[in-house]
Design a protein around this motif. Structure first.
Motif, short mmCIF file in Angstrom:
data_model
loop_
_atom_site.label_atom_id
_atom_site.label_comp_id
_atom_site.label_asym_id
_atom_site.label_seq_id
_atom_site.Cartn_x
_atom_site.Cartn_y
_atom_site.Cartn_z
N ALA A 1 -22.73 -42.66 1.14
CA ALA A 1 -22.75 -42.73 -0.06
C ALA A 1 -23.16 -41.46 -1.14
O ALA A 1 -22.44 -41.37 -2.08
CB ALA A 1 -23.89 -44.07 -0.50
N SER A 2 -24.08 -40.82 -0.81
CA SER A 2 -24.08 -39.43 -1.16
C SER A 2 -23.06 -38.54 -1.29
O SER A 2 -22.83 -37.88 -2.48
CB SER A 2 -25.39 -38.68 -0.91
N LEU A 3 -22.30 -38.36 -0.32
CA LEU A 3 -21.12 -37.61 -0.32
C LEU A 3 -20.13 -38.23 -1.25
O LEU A 3 -19.43 -37.53 -2.08
CB LEU A 3 -20.37 -37.49 0.97
N LEU A 4 -19.72 -39.67 -1.34
CA LEU A 4 -18.87 -40.05 -2.19
C LEU A 4 -19.36 -39.91 -3.50
O LEU A 4 -18.53 -39.56 -4.42
CB LEU A 4 -18.91 -41.68 -1.86
N VAL A 5 -20.60 -40.15 -4.05
CA VAL A 5 -21.00 -40.23 -5.24
C VAL A 5 -21.00 -38.62 -5.52
O VAL A 5 -20.83 -38.59 -7.04
CB VAL A 5 -22.48 -40.78 -5.43
N LEU A 6 -21.28 -37.78 -4.92
CA LEU A 6 -21.09 -36.30 -5.36
C LEU A 6 -19.84 -35.89 -5.71
O LEU A 6 -19.55 -35.15 -6.79
CB LEU A 6 -21.78 -35.65 -4.35
N VAL A 7 -18.94 -36.37 -4.73
CA VAL A 7 -17.55 -35.96 -5.09
C VAL A 7 -17.12 -36.69 -6.28
O VAL A 7 -16.36 -35.85 -7.53
CB VAL A 7 -16.36 -36.41 -4.02
N VAL A 8 -17.39 -37.82 -6.72
CA VAL A 8 -16.85 -38.72 -7.91
C VAL A 8 -17.62 -38.14 -8.94
O VAL A 8 -17.12 -37.97 -10.10
CB VAL A 8 -17.03 -40.10 -7.87
N GLY A 9 -18.84 -37.92 -8.82
CA GLY A 9 -19.57 -37.36 -10.20
C GLY A 9 -19.77 -36.13 -10.34
O GLY A 9 -20.47 -35.58 -11.25
N LEU A 10 -18.94 -35.09 -9.31
CA LEU A 10 -19.10 -33.70 -9.90
C LEU A 10 -18.42 -33.34 -11.19
O LEU A 10 -18.94 -32.50 -11.93
CB LEU A 10 -18.11 -33.05 -8.75
N PRO A 11 -17.45 -34.14 -11.75
CA PRO A 11 -17.03 -33.64 -13.18
C PRO A 11 -18.26 -34.25 -14.11
O PRO A 11 -18.31 -33.38 -15.29
CB PRO A 11 -15.83 -34.68 -13.34
N LEU A 12 -18.76 -35.09 -13.95
CA LEU A 12 -19.98 -35.44 -14.66
C LEU A 12 -21.01 -34.25 -14.82
O LEU A 12 -21.63 -33.97 -15.66
CB LEU A 12 -20.44 -36.99 -14.33
#
Length: 462
Positions: free
Chosen positions: A280-291
């Protein structure tokens, strides 16, 4: 109440969720036939489309849980339920649109889903309208008989009288002459049979709330009550079940030691939770990097100082570690060098800080701590060492909250957002102890879904 993986859910809520899930299935099936008729293609067999229909119903059911459709206020207010229903449907549309692009017949899936959404809104609206207008709030209220008329019993009356309560106190029985906190309580001597009294009042449960139980516990009467089908419970377990908190005022060490719970350290649970945290942390980090990048630029333009900051927190087994967050306060927020509680409308928060705190964007860098194993996605909020020292002295069992990893979101965060005093910390500790005592993957899923509600309606964010 149903007990689902150590967490209690009212019978009426479970049945309502099941009825609405069936309504979603029916809406998706009807929409498929309507769209097939209007478009002139063969609808095919149910076996060819059951997976899509089930996906539609399940995704929207989860969205309804996430937006608080099964909370006490949504169960009693049609206006509130309608607003949350529209939010849930919006989440469902977003999910269906994303999934649609992954399917071979993406256009067919998306268009049919829009038909299903329209039918589902109408069906769910009618169900909730019937619930609030016909069944009323009493459909979700459970009647209890309280044995006791002292301060403990008065707490149960306050709990039942609270807005949105699912309880109705059928009566109080004063078990001794010294119990006078609840006026109108019936003396025990005036009742020939407790079991007959409970049945006559229509009580489904008897709660033991005597101030002194030694020598005052009517075991023979309680056995008769139990055998008539009326549940018997002590006040500490009852309050824990009803509020989702381990009540510090009525709990003692022996109750915690001999209770069923505190199994989060089991190997299977620990390994499964760790695997989920990493993925979950890997997925959210990838998706949330632009934010994170956008927020970092905004912070830099809004105020002087670094984009990120580190701060010491207390983690598992009381070990200290450093968290990483996007700066949302002025650089002189703690110029005196002393830790200060965050407060509502805190003047130290910058303009950009207000936004990223509301949306929880400032928390995203902590996912690095999750990857390192210092934190979890779900768990008690990590506190600063100085606060922990103070709270450990002031609050019983505070050290026990460190027997599980701290998390980005947690049971206390979604149920009691504010925490700016010792009393606030006490309430949040009660929620944290409940989480540690009743941990299960189901409870983690429930917390993650409810975190969506907190983000969409960030009335408690700081």
């Amino acid at each position: 109440m149903f007990r689902l993986f150590k967490h209690y859910v009212p019978h009426a809520v479970v049945w309502l969720a099941l009825v609405e899930f069936i309504a979603l299935l029916g809406s998706a099936e009807a929409a498929w036939h309507i769209y097939a008729h209007l478009s002139g293609f063969d609808a095919g067999t149910f076996g060819e489309r059951w997976a899509r229909i089930a996906t539609f119903a399940l995704s929207n059911s989860l969205a309804m849980m996430a937006t608080g459709m099964y909370g006490s206020e949504a169960l009693r207010s049609m206006k509130f339920a309608t607003a949350r229903l529209l939010a849930a449907v919006s989440l469902g549309v977003i999910f269906i649109s994303v999934v649609g692009f992954l399917l071979p017949s993406a256009t067919l899936w998306r268009v049919n889903s829009l038909y299903a959404m329209g039918l589902a809104i109408a069906a769910l609206f009618v169900i909730r309208l019937a619930l609030t207008q016909v069944a009323g709030a009493e459909a979700f209220r459970r009647r209890i008989l309280v044995l006791g008329a002292g301060k403990r019993a008065a707490r149960l009356r306050a709990l039942a009288d609270a807005p949105g309560s699912g309880l109705a106190v059928a009566g109080f029985v004063a078990m001794s002459g010294s119990e006078r906190a609840v006026p109108g309580a019936v003396p025990r001597e005036a009742i020939s049979s407790l079991s007959d009294h409970a049945v006559a009042l229509g009580a489904g449960e008897v709660v033991l709330a005597m101030e002194e139980r030694r020598g005052a516990l009517p075991l023979a009467d309680l056995l008769r009550v139990k055998t008539t089908g009326v549940h018997v419970n002590d006040i500490a377990s009852f309050i824990e079940r009803e509020t989702g908190r381990v009540d510090l005022a009525t709990t003692n060490p022996s109750a915690l030691i001999f209770s069923d719970g505190f199994s989060a350290g089991q190997r299977i649970s620990r390994v499964g939770k760790r695997v989920f945290d990493i993925v979950a942390s890997l997925l959210v980090l990838v998706v949330g990097l632009p934010l994170i990048l956008i927020a970092g630029i905004a912070v830099k333009c809004d105020s002087r100082g670094p984009v990120f900051y580190r701060q010491s927190r207390v983690g598992l087994y009381g070990e200290a570690y450093d968290i990483l967050k996007i700066r949302s306060m002025r650089t002189d927020a703690e110029a005196a060098g002393k830790a200060v509680w965050a407060s509502e409308n805190d003047p130290r928060v910058t303009r950009v800080g207000h936004v990223i705190r509301k949306l929880r964007i400032d928390e995203l860098p902590q996912l690095w701590c999750v990857l390192k194993g210092e934190m979890s996605i779900v768990g008690p909020r990590p506190e600063r060492p100085s606060f922990v020292e103070e709270l450990t002295r002031e609050l019983p069992y505070y050290a026990e909250r460190h027997m599980v990893k701290p998390g980005l979101t947690g049971w206390a965060q979604i149920n009691y957002p504010y925490g700016a005093s010792i009393e606030d910390a006490r309430v949040k500790l009660e929620y944290d102890l409940y989480y540690a005592k009743n941990y299960s993957p189901f409870l983690d899923l429930l917390i993650l879904l409810q975190t969506v509600r907190v983000v969409l309606w960030p009335e408690g964010a700081r």
